[in-house]
Every structure is written in structure tokens, then in C-alpha cells.
Design an enzyme around this catalytic site. Structure first.
Site, PDB file in Angstrom:
ATOM      1  N   ASN A 290       6.286   3.799  18.299  1.00  0.00           N
ATOM      2  CA  ASN A 290       7.639   3.483  17.819  1.00  0.00           C
ATOM      3  C   ASN A 290       8.211   4.655  17.022  1.00  0.00           C
TER       4      ASN A 290
ATOM      5  N   THR B  91       0.874  -1.175   0.000  1.00  0.00           N
ATOM      6  CA  THR B  91       0.000   0.000   0.000  1.00  0.00           C
ATOM      7  C   THR B  91       0.912   1.227   0.000  1.00  0.00           C
TER       8      THR B  91
ATOM      9  N   THR C 117      -1.340  -2.613  19.643  1.00  0.00           N
ATOM     10  CA  THR C 117      -0.943  -1.265  20.048  1.00  0.00           C
ATOM     11  C   THR C 117      -1.519  -0.904  21.418  1.00  0.00           C
ATOM     12  N   ASP C 118      -0.871   0.056  22.073  1.00  0.00           N
ATOM     13  CA  ASP C 118      -1.403   0.550  23.356  1.00  0.00           C
ATOM     14  C   ASP C 118      -2.704   1.327  23.167  1.00  0.00           C
ATOM     15  N   GLU C 119      -2.976   1.747  21.924  1.00  0.00           N
ATOM     16  CA  GLU C 119      -4.154   2.603  21.710  1.00  0.00           C
ATOM     17  C   GLU C 119      -5.471   1.883  21.986  1.00  0.00           C
TER      18      GLU C 119
ATOM     19  N   GLU D 117      -3.496  -1.123   8.400  1.00  0.00           N
ATOM     20  CA  GLU D 117      -3.563   0.320   8.190  1.00  0.00           C
ATOM     21  C   GLU D 117      -3.242   0.904   9.558  1.00  0.00           C
TER      22      GLU D 117
ATOM     23  N   ARG E 288      -6.696  17.011  16.339  1.00  0.00           N
ATOM     24  CA  ARG E 288      -7.218  15.755  15.767  1.00  0.00           C
ATOM     25  C   ARG E 288      -8.552  15.452  16.462  1.00  0.00           C
TER      26      ARG E 288
ATOM     27  N   ALA F 202     -10.080   1.085  17.281  1.00  0.00           N
ATOM     28  CA  ALA F 202     -11.214   0.152  17.373  1.00  0.00           C
ATOM     29  C   ALA F 202     -10.983  -1.053  16.467  1.00  0.00           C
ATOM     30  N   SER F 203     -10.394  -0.810  15.289  1.00  0.00           N
ATOM     31  CA  SER F 203     -10.138  -1.940  14.383  1.00  0.00           C
ATOM     32  C   SER F 203      -9.035  -2.838  14.934  1.00  0.00           C
ATOM     33  N   LYS F 204      -8.036  -2.237  15.587  1.00  0.00           N
ATOM     34  CA  LYS F 204      -6.979  -3.058  16.207  1.00  0.00           C
ATOM     35  C   LYS F 204      -7.569  -3.853  17.382  1.00  0.00           C
TER      36      LYS F 204
ATOM     37  N   LYS G 236       3.963  10.170  10.109  1.00  0.00           N
ATOM     38  CA  LYS G 236       3.974  10.048  11.571  1.00  0.00           C
ATOM     39  C   LYS G 236       4.830  11.172  12.167  1.00  0.00           C
TER      40      LYS G 236
ATOM     41  N   THR H 163      -8.678  -4.231   6.299  1.00  0.00           N
ATOM     42  CA  THR H 163      -7.363  -4.856   6.530  1.00  0.00           C
ATOM     43  C   THR H 163      -7.215  -5.327   7.977  1.00  0.00           C
TER      44      THR H 163
ATOM     45  N   TYR I  56      -9.088   3.598  13.942  1.00  0.00           N
ATOM     46  CA  TYR I  56      -7.872   2.775  13.913  1.00  0.00           C
ATOM     47  C   TYR I  56      -7.810   1.877  15.150  1.00  0.00           C
TER      48      TYR I  56
HETATM   49  P1  NAD Z   1       3.058   0.790   8.505  1.00  0.00           P
HETATM   50  O1  NAD Z   1       1.825   1.497   8.076  1.00  0.00           O
HETATM   51  O2  NAD Z   1       4.367   1.457   8.357  1.00  0.00           O
HETATM   52  O3  NAD Z   1       3.173  -0.603   7.728  1.00  0.00           O
HETATM   53  C1  NAD Z   1       2.070  -1.427   7.495  1.00  0.00           C
HETATM   54  C2  NAD Z   1       2.431  -2.381   6.356  1.00  0.00           C
HETATM   55  O4  NAD Z   1       1.309  -3.261   6.139  1.00  0.00           O
HETATM   56  C3  NAD Z   1       2.718  -1.687   5.031  1.00  0.00           C
HETATM   57  O5  NAD Z   1       3.896  -2.197   4.459  1.00  0.00           O
HETATM   58  C4  NAD Z   1       1.510  -2.015   4.169  1.00  0.00           C
HETATM   59  O6  NAD Z   1       1.817  -2.086   2.784  1.00  0.00           O
HETATM   60  C5  NAD Z   1       1.099  -3.357   4.733  1.00  0.00           C
HETATM   61  N1  NAD Z   1      -0.315  -3.648   4.492  1.00  0.00           N
HETATM   62  C6  NAD Z   1      -1.369  -2.820   4.693  1.00  0.00           C
HETATM   63  N2  NAD Z   1      -2.514  -3.428   4.330  1.00  0.00           N
HETATM   64  C7  NAD Z   1      -2.180  -4.682   3.923  1.00  0.00           C
HETATM   65  C8  NAD Z   1      -2.924  -5.804   3.465  1.00  0.00           C
HETATM   66  N3  NAD Z   1      -4.264  -5.742   3.341  1.00  0.00           N
HETATM   67  N4  NAD Z   1      -2.258  -6.932   3.149  1.00  0.00           N
HETATM   68  C9  NAD Z   1      -0.909  -6.997   3.268  1.00  0.00           C
HETATM   69  N5  NAD Z   1      -0.143  -5.954   3.699  1.00  0.00           N
HETATM   70  C10 NAD Z   1      -0.773  -4.816   4.023  1.00  0.00           C
HETATM   71  O7  NAD Z   1       2.782   0.365   9.998  1.00  0.00           O
HETATM   72  P2  NAD Z   1       3.800   0.152  11.211  1.00  0.00           P
HETATM   73  O8  NAD Z   1       3.960   1.418  11.922  1.00  0.00           O
HETATM   74  O9  NAD Z   1       4.971  -0.592  10.722  1.00  0.00           O
HETATM   75  O10 NAD Z   1       2.919  -0.810  12.144  1.00  0.00           O
HETATM   76  C11 NAD Z   1       3.004  -2.219  12.011  1.00  0.00           C
HETATM   77  C12 NAD Z   1       2.083  -2.862  13.021  1.00  0.00           C
HETATM   78  O11 NAD Z   1       2.460  -2.480  14.327  1.00  0.00           O
HETATM   79  C13 NAD Z   1       0.620  -2.458  12.872  1.00  0.00           C
HETATM   80  O12 NAD Z   1      -0.178  -3.608  13.106  1.00  0.00           O
HETATM   81  C14 NAD Z   1       0.413  -1.418  13.946  1.00  0.00           C
HETATM   82  O13 NAD Z   1      -0.917  -1.414  14.397  1.00  0.00           O
HETATM   83  C15 NAD Z   1       1.354  -1.908  15.016  1.00  0.00           C
HETATM   84  N6  NAD Z   1       1.903  -0.888  15.920  1.00  0.00           N
HETATM   85  C16 NAD Z   1       2.513   0.220  15.416  1.00  0.00           C
HETATM   86  C17 NAD Z   1       3.072   1.162  16.284  1.00  0.00           C
HETATM   87  C18 NAD Z   1       3.788   2.393  15.780  1.00  0.00           C
HETATM   88  O14 NAD Z   1       4.130   3.258  16.564  1.00  0.00           O
HETATM   89  N7  NAD Z   1       4.048   2.523  14.486  1.00  0.00           N
HETATM   90  C19 NAD Z   1       2.977   0.963  17.657  1.00  0.00           C
HETATM   91  C20 NAD Z   1       2.331  -0.189  18.142  1.00  0.00           C
HETATM   92  C21 NAD Z   1       1.810  -1.103  17.257  1.00  0.00           C
HETATM   93  O1  TDX Z   2       1.521  16.498  12.355  1.00  0.00           O
HETATM   94  C1  TDX Z   2       1.285  15.988  13.466  1.00  0.00           C
HETATM   95  N1  TDX Z   2       1.149  16.804  14.562  1.00  0.00           N
HETATM   96  C2  TDX Z   2       0.865  16.326  15.806  1.00  0.00           C
HETATM   97  O2  TDX Z   2       0.741  17.088  16.758  1.00  0.00           O
HETATM   98  C3  TDX Z   2       1.155  14.557  13.644  1.00  0.00           C
HETATM   99  C4  TDX Z   2       1.296  13.623  12.474  1.00  0.00           C
HETATM  100  C5  TDX Z   2       0.885  14.089  14.910  1.00  0.00           C
HETATM  101  N2  TDX Z   2       0.730  14.942  15.956  1.00  0.00           N
HETATM  102  C6  TDX Z   2       0.447  14.381  17.289  1.00  0.00           C
HETATM  103  C7  TDX Z   2      -0.691  13.397  17.360  1.00  0.00           C
HETATM  104  C8  TDX Z   2      -0.249  12.445  18.440  1.00  0.00           C
HETATM  105  O3  TDX Z   2      -0.607  12.960  19.717  1.00  0.00           O
HETATM  106  O4  TDX Z   2       1.625  13.632  17.644  1.00  0.00           O
HETATM  107  C9  TDX Z   2       1.268  12.431  18.335  1.00  0.00           C
HETATM  108  C10 TDX Z   2       1.811  11.242  17.566  1.00  0.00           C
HETATM  109  O5  TDX Z   2       1.064  11.140  16.371  1.00  0.00           O
HETATM  110  P1  TDX Z   2       1.300   9.955  15.316  1.00  0.00           P
HETATM  111  O6  TDX Z   2       2.735   9.938  14.937  1.00  0.00           O
HETATM  112  O7  TDX Z   2       0.265  10.094  14.251  1.00  0.00           O
HETATM  113  O8  TDX Z   2       1.062   8.664  16.217  1.00  0.00           O
HETATM  114  P2  TDX Z   2      -0.196   8.176  17.112  1.00  0.00           P
HETATM  115  O9  TDX Z   2      -1.459   8.764  16.643  1.00  0.00           O
HETATM  116  O10 TDX Z   2       0.179   8.377  18.547  1.00  0.00           O
HETATM  117  O11 TDX Z   2      -0.201   6.602  16.751  1.00  0.00           O
HETATM  118  C11 TDX Z   2       1.051   5.873  16.626  1.00  0.00           C
HETATM  119  O12 TDX Z   2       1.320   5.115  17.781  1.00  0.00           O
HETATM  120  C12 TDX Z   2       0.551   3.963  18.042  1.00  0.00           C
HETATM  121  C13 TDX Z   2       1.017   4.958  15.404  1.00  0.00           C
HETATM  122  O13 TDX Z   2       0.695   5.715  14.241  1.00  0.00           O
HETATM  123  C14 TDX Z   2       0.044   3.817  15.587  1.00  0.00           C
HETATM  124  O14 TDX Z   2       0.095   2.931  14.465  1.00  0.00           O
HETATM  125  C15 TDX Z   2       0.431   3.056  16.834  1.00  0.00           C
HETATM  126  O15 TDX Z   2      -0.503   2.048  17.096  1.00  0.00           O
END
Ligand code: NAD
Ligand code: TDX
Length: 363
Positions: A188, A37, A132-134, A85, A303, A160-162, A197, A101, A158
Site C-alpha cells: 500500500n 507504538t 499480506t501478499d508476503e 508490527e 536486505r 512468517a508471523s503474519k 516505508k 503482536t 514479519y
Molecule cells: P502500521 O505499522 O502503519 O500500523 C500498525 C498499527 O498497529 C500501529 O498504529 C501500531 O501502533 C498498532 N499496533 C502495533 N502493535 C500493537 C499491539 N500489540 N496492540 C495494539 N496495536 C498495536 O501498519 P500498516 O501498514 O497500517 O499495516 C496494517 C496491517 O495491514 C498490518 O496487519 C499489515 O500486516 C497489513 N498489510 C500492510 C500492507 C502495507 O503495504 N502497509 C500491505 C498488506 C497488508
Molecule cells: O530504503 C529502502 N530502500 C529500498 O530499496 C526501503 C525502506 C525499502 N526498499 C525496498 C525494499 C522492498 O523491495 O523497497 C521495497 C519496499 O519496501 P518496504 O516499503 O519496506 O515494503 P515491503 O518490504 O515490500 O513490505 C510492505 O508491503 C507488504 C509493508 O511494509 C508490509 O507491511 C506489507 O505486508
């Protein structure tokens, strides 16, 4: 020797996990499956190309036949499920893809695992679900951090789907005996994070001299963890975790958004002061005009439904699995900024669409 299927392997955490695993367990087979994606980038997996224990499969977790085929053909015994997602803002504007997804996709993967593993009587398998912690909702400033028994109260489409996917994973263990584990991790940061992000967005906007958007009052709190420490936590859950259990993974590292943005501003001001080449590479950056990066701070509309605070209590994971993050925030954030300065083609390709065009031509 294990044979892993890593879904979402071309995403931020998935790609880091693939590299972590191939480096640490050199005899294991790692199959990365990803739909590519907007968030999936094969360039993030380029370092794995050429490793004979690694394979990339371009595929969707909604495709039951494909999943079934890959699990059988590759004799997969361990699924590490990252595909999702993942961006809260996108879930607010377009929740459908999140339900498809994260809920239906996870369910399809569970069905494939059940059919290939359980219906064949395999006792040696593991389905690890990355959550996720969310899902636990939002904390007030004086609330204790989330534990594994905190009731679920997801607030965004998001989360709710997790949460729904977490429940399905739990149900497949309880009802069918699928050997599952789940980890719930905090925010992360690190290499290969898509620049929608907060942290990579701020770094790139400073380099481009663009506004740094702060949602609401900037005092929302997140608990930040370096991505490799998340990968290490999942490794421990896979090796030592008990089937059917949930483990929280976190960094004990709470920051307001405003403080984190100001820290990134300071570190980039220092980078420009210490490296004269940066001014030539990024002429629109405020440092080149004699201004501080903080001059770009801009408050924007909040947001909708913005969770106030997340914080993880990782005591169970620490006590039962000896989990400890290795990276301090000081070292992790410096590494991340250096990585972004050293990998400009990666984030430019992701952002300007040239990388997408390449994917569309080749996949
Ligand atoms: P990301 O959005 O960077 O990556 C998601 C990946 O999944 C992408 O490569 C995308 O192409 C793939 N994908 C999406 N829909 C798909 C489908 N239908 N089939 C196959 N592949 C598909 O996300 P991320 O930040 O790497 O997060 C990975 C996982 O960790 C997620 O499940 C997220 O909920 C969880 N998580 C993320 C964070 C964070 O801070 N980023 C924290 C806690 C948990
Ligand atoms: O432009 C911005 N300005 C801003 O103030 C963006 C993109 C975010 N923010 C704020 C919103 C949040 O309080 O910063 C904080 C972090 O935002 P994101 O990076 O979008 O993360 P968050 O919504 O906390 O969710 C992330 O952590 C948990 C990941 O995207 C999720 O996938 C994970 O589950």
C-alpha cells in the site's frame, strides 16, 4: 447498523480505514483500538475526533481483559484487525515483537472474540483479518501472480508471523465456527504512511537532500495499491465476502523499486519547477541547487533474504465481489506526494520525536 472494532486504527492503513468507514457509513459505530507504538499516530485520527460515532481506545491486543471489556461494552459485531508490527527490516533486527503482536496478539483477539461472541451464541458477527501478499513468498520474474491457493512460503520473520496469524484465524473458523474472513493485500501507499516505508522515505529524503537508499540492485518488484482501494476491498469483503474465505486484494501494478524511486524523483522535480514556494520550504533539496532528485540515488547493502517479486492475482475478489481499484498509479502517486507536501507537520512530528513526547505525556 454495524459496530466495528478497528485494531491498529492509529496506523497507516487503519487510520485510512477509520476515515473511509466514518465517511461512508455515517450511522455505524467505529471504535479504534491501538497501542500507539512508534508506528501509531493519534494525529492521523484527528479528523475523526468530535464524531459521536467514533471512540479511540488506547490499548494492546495482548490484553485479553481489555479486549473482552471493549467488545462487550461497545457491543461490537465486527472486528477489522490491522494491528501488527509491519516493517520487514525491523523484523530482521528484532523479531520478538513481531511474534508477540502478530501471533500472540492475534490469538488473544481471537480468544476474546470467541469468548464474547461464540460462548454467548451470537450468530451475527465477523472477524476480518488483514494480511499480506508476503505470506506467499517470493516470485521469479516469469511466475504467475499469487492466488488465494498459492502455498504459503513466508521468508522474513514479519511474513512468517503474519502467516502464523492467518493460520490461527483459519483454525478458529474451522474448529470453533468463528465467522472469519481474511484478505491478503499487496504493498500500500498513500497518506499517513510511516516514513520508514519506501515511498514516504524517498519523498522526505529528496526534500531533505539526503541519499535515496536502494537495496541491492533495485530490481525487486512490488505490486502497489493506493490505500483507499485497499479499504474499499475490505469493505466489499465485509459486505459481500463469504465466511471462511480468503480474498486477494491488489492493484495489478508491478514496479521495480528503481523505477518507482525514479518516478518519485521526476514528480518532485516537477513540483519544484511548478511551485516557487517549495525552494524556500526545502532549501536542501537538490532542485534548489540546480540538481535533479535522481542525483541522490545510492545503492546500499541488500536486505537479508530480500524477496524478489510480489504480485497479486485479484481475479476471485474481482469476480465474486466486483472489486476494482479506483485509483490509477499515476493519480495515486501524485495524490500521495501532494498530501506529503501539504502535511509537513504530520511527518515532521512523526520523525523528530515531538509527537512521541506528546504521546508519552498524555498516554
Ligand atoms: P502500521 O505499522 O502503519 O500500523 C500498525 C498499527 O498497529 C500501529 O498504529 C501500531 O501502533 C498498532 N499496533 C502495533 N502493535 C500493537 C499491539 N500489540 N496492540 C495494539 N496495536 C498495536 O501498519 P500498516 O501498514 O497500517 O499495516 C496494517 C496491517 O495491514 C498490518 O496487519 C499489515 O500486516 C497489513 N498489510 C500492510 C500492507 C502495507 O503495504 N502497509 C500491505 C498488506 C497488508
Ligand atoms: O530504503 C529502502 N530502500 C529500498 O530499496 C526501503 C525502506 C525499502 N526498499 C525496498 C525494499 C522492498 O523491495 O523497497 C521495497 C519496499 O519496501 P518496504 O516499503 O519496506 O515494503 P515491503 O518490504 O515490500 O513490505 C510492505 O508491503 C507488504 C509493508 O511494509 C508490509 O507491511 C506489507 O505486508
Amino acid at each position: 447498523m454495524s459496530r466495528l472494532l478497528v485494531t491498529g486504527g492509529a496506523g497507516f492503513i487503519g487510520a485510512n480505514f477509520v476515515h473511509y468507514w466514518l465517511e461512508k457509513y455515517q450511522d455505524d459505530r467505529v471504535v479504534a483500538l491501538d497501542a500507539l507504538t512508534y508506528a501509531g499516530n493519534l494525529v492521523s485520527l484527528a479528523n475523526a475526533e468530535g464524531n459521536e460515532n467514533y471512540r479511540f481506545v488506547h490499548g494492546n491486543i495482548l490484553d485479553l481483559d481489555l479486549l473482552d471489556g471493549v467488545l462487550r461494552e461497545e457491543k461490537i459485531d465486527t472486528i477489522v484487525h490491522f494491528a501488527a508490527e509491519s516493517h520487514v527490516d525491523r523484523s530482521i533486527h528484532g523479531p520478538d515483537a513481531f511474534i508477540e503482536t502478530n501471533v500472540t496478539g492475534t490469538h488473544t483477539l481471537l480468544k476474546a472474540a470467541k469468548s464474547v461472541w461464540l460462548d454467548a451464541g451470537s450468530s451475527q458477527h465477523r472477524f476480518h483479518h488483514v494480511s499480506t501478499d508476503e505470506v506467499y513468498g517470493s516470485l521469479e520474474s516469469d511466475d504467475p501472480p499469487f492466488t488465494e491457493t498459492t502455498p504459503y512460503a513466508p521468508n522474513s520473520p514479519y511474513s512468517a508471523s503474519k502467516a502464523a496469524s492467518d493460520h490461527l484465524v483459519r483454525a478458529y473458523h474451522h474448529t470453533y465456527g468463528l465467522q472469519v474472513t481474511t484478505s491478503n493485500c499487496s504493498n500500500n501507499y498513500g497518506p499517513y504512511q510511516f516514513p520508514e516505508k519506501l515511498i514516504p522515505l524517498i519523498v522526505i529524503n529528496i526534500l531533505a537532500g539526503k541519499a535515496l537508499p536502494i537495496y541491492g540492485d533495485g530490481l525487486n518488484i512490488r505490486d502497489w495499491l493506493y490505500v483507499e482501494d485497499h479499504c474499499r476491498g475490505i469493505d466489499l469483503v465485509l459486505k459481500r465476502g463469504k465466511v471462511g474465505e480468503v480474498y486477494n486484494i491488489g492493484g495489478n501494478n508491478e514496479w521495480t523499486n528503481m523505477d518507482i524511486v525514479k518516478l518519485v524523483c521526476r514528480l518532485l522535480d516537477d513540483s519544484f519547477a511548478n511551485d516557487s514556494q517549495l525552494a524556500g520550504r526545502f532549501p536542501d533539496s537538490p532542485a534548489v541547487q540546480g540538481k535533479r532528485a535522481e542525483s541522490l540515488l545510492t545503492f546500499v547493502k541488500d536486505r537479508p533474504g530480500h524477496d524478489r517479486r510480489y504480485a497479486i492475482d485479484a481475479t476471485k475478489t474481482r469476480n465474486e465481489l466486483s472489486y476494482e481499484p479506483k485509483e490509477s498509479f499515476e493519480t495515486g502517486i501524485r495524490k500521495t506526494i501532494s498530501w506529503m507536501l501539504d502535511n509537513e507537520p504530520w511527518w515532521r512530528g512523526v520523525m523528530d520525536g515531538s509527537y512521541r513526547e506528546w504521546i508519552d505525556r498524555n498516554y
